[in-house]
Design a protein around this motif. Sequence first.
Motif, PDB file in Angstrom:
ATOM      1  N   PRO A   1       0.821  -1.215   0.000  1.00 36.12           N
ATOM      2  CA  PRO A   1       0.000   0.000   0.000  1.00 36.12           C
ATOM      3  C   PRO A   1       0.852   1.261   0.000  1.00 36.12           C
ATOM      4  N   THR A   2       0.263   2.338  -0.473  1.00 35.38           N
ATOM      5  CA  THR A   2       0.901   3.655  -0.477  1.00 35.38           C
ATOM      6  C   THR A   2      -0.022   4.652   0.214  1.00 35.38           C
ATOM      7  N   LEU A   3       0.430   5.892   0.294  1.00 39.82           N
ATOM      8  CA  LEU A   3      -0.388   6.921   0.923  1.00 39.82           C
ATOM      9  C   LEU A   3      -1.702   7.143   0.186  1.00 39.82           C
ATOM     10  N   LYS A   4      -1.709   6.901  -1.131  1.00 35.37           N
ATOM     11  CA  LYS A   4      -2.936   7.087  -1.901  1.00 35.37           C
ATOM     12  C   LYS A   4      -4.025   6.101  -1.502  1.00 35.37           C
ATOM     13  N   ASP A   5      -3.630   4.990  -0.858  1.00 36.10           N
ATOM     14  CA  ASP A   5      -4.598   3.977  -0.460  1.00 36.10           C
ATOM     15  C   ASP A   5      -5.250   4.288   0.874  1.00 36.10           C
ATOM     16  N   ILE A   6      -4.858   5.358   1.539  1.00 37.15           N
ATOM     17  CA  ILE A   6      -5.488   5.778   2.789  1.00 37.15           C
ATOM     18  C   ILE A   6      -6.699   6.625   2.448  1.00 37.15           C
TER      19      ILE A   6
ATOM     20  N   GLU B   1      -3.083  12.869   5.723  1.00 34.51           N
ATOM     21  CA  GLU B   1      -2.271  14.082   5.878  1.00 34.51           C
ATOM     22  C   GLU B   1      -1.216  13.895   6.969  1.00 34.51           C
ATOM     23  N   LYS B   2      -1.582  13.218   8.057  1.00 27.94           N
ATOM     24  CA  LYS B   2      -0.624  12.981   9.126  1.00 27.94           C
ATOM     25  C   LYS B   2       0.493  12.035   8.676  1.00 27.94           C
ATOM     26  N   LEU B   3       0.125  11.009   7.948  1.00 27.87           N
ATOM     27  CA  LEU B   3       1.147  10.079   7.451  1.00 27.87           C
ATOM     28  C   LEU B   3       2.025  10.738   6.394  1.00 27.87           C
TER      29      LEU B   3
END
Length: 482
Positions: free
Chosen positions: A332-337, A344-346
């Motif tokens: 997973p990447t940040l786009k999957d959140i 934003e926090k990650l």
Amino acid sequence: MGCGNKLISPKLQDGQQLNGQLIQKVFRSKALYVKPSQTLLEDPELRNATSYEVSPRTTRAMTRNKQLNTPENALPYNTDMGNFGEELPEIDHSTFCPSDNSHSNMPPSATTETQSATTISTSSSATDSNPSLEICQDEPTPHASSNYTTYLSVMSSVSDLSSDDEEMNHAILASIETHLSETSSKSLPVKDILEELSKNIDTGMHCKFNINRSAVLDGAIRGFKRISYNPHYSMNVKFSDDFGKNEEAIDLGGPRREFLRLLIEALSMSPMFEGPEECKHLAMNSTALREDRYFMAGRAIAVSLVHGGPAPRFLSPVLFAGLVGGPNAVCPTLKDITDADLQEKLKTVSESSTLEELLRATDPLLDYMTSAGCVRPLRAINDRDLLLHDLLMFHVVHRVQGPFQRFAEGLKTLGVLDAVKQHPNSFRSLFCHEPQQLTADMMDDLFTLRLASKGSNRRRVEETVIPLWRDYLQDAEGQVLP
């Protein structure tokens, strides 16, 4: 596996498991050498007090051995027991299997006549069925004892693999996986695969679905939970406003296709999924988990694909990768959140360049890190990437492991999940969104016909215009406007 003049045991990559499927894949490309954990055939006379029943095949092999080893039937040293009169080929070191350390110090001694015949009989039966598969015994056969010293030298180097050998193993498995991925990309078209799966549908039997268009998902779940439901039976759908009509009277398969289309749309908007419209992830919903709706969602998608309904095309690539290769295959990447605040926090954590910035960025995440089991001291900026990876894996994968397992179980209906794992490249376009060229049929489906009352003059004019409109769409299909 054979590698040059050595035998090496496969070293798996992260996330790989040495299961039967991987062994079969390797065996298609390379010869495998299997060493039994215990002696396959043994002379009962040489055993201790502990004994077990001897099979007739073992008895026949020992009897034949005793007959062949009489003085009048003595065989030359280099004669094969299974093919008289032919000399054995020169022994290749790569045909021996790696032995345990306990056997490395075993003195080179000739085995008994019974063990010799048993070993040759077993090897003949194995190689006859598959010439590429060797079954190696713990005891050296008489014709191999002369090369036993060389055997020990080869095995000693194999038992202590260097880093170069491990890298070689990784390269072999990586090349095999690459070859398999290239082969799967040239696999059967998904249409042919689904047609093959649809042959298991019994058109003579029917399962009835009573559906209200405003609550399609609830009606589908009631039908799937009915005791008489069988996914191998044809579907007979009747909507609540189709009084006194059966499916055949309305349209051949029309209500079924409409029901499946509405069902897939309802699934994409249900609380079981979250994220953008064309990239949905599984969401944690306690009600859906308690009522086992994730299983029903997987079953609904499988039934729609095999029974001629639409494909979902809204699952995220990460979710699809998990279905194909398991949770360990997900990256997973940040786009999957899907949570904007958490994303934003990650993102702030990922952009930290010093230890002080990393500590400040993780302060708002302490509660979430506690839930994820990621609370640990951060001593260097290098700890950032591992922390970020653990948090992403928790949110996208581990947090929804229960719903994922039930969703995958539902997809096993009618053998759909097994087909997806065998042909992932073929099914990816059905599960994940991919840009498609606009067709005349797709354009026509965007419009809903609202005709005047039957028998009126206006209705006759409208019925004349509709075919002309569809002719225009077909003529314009594929044309590039200036």
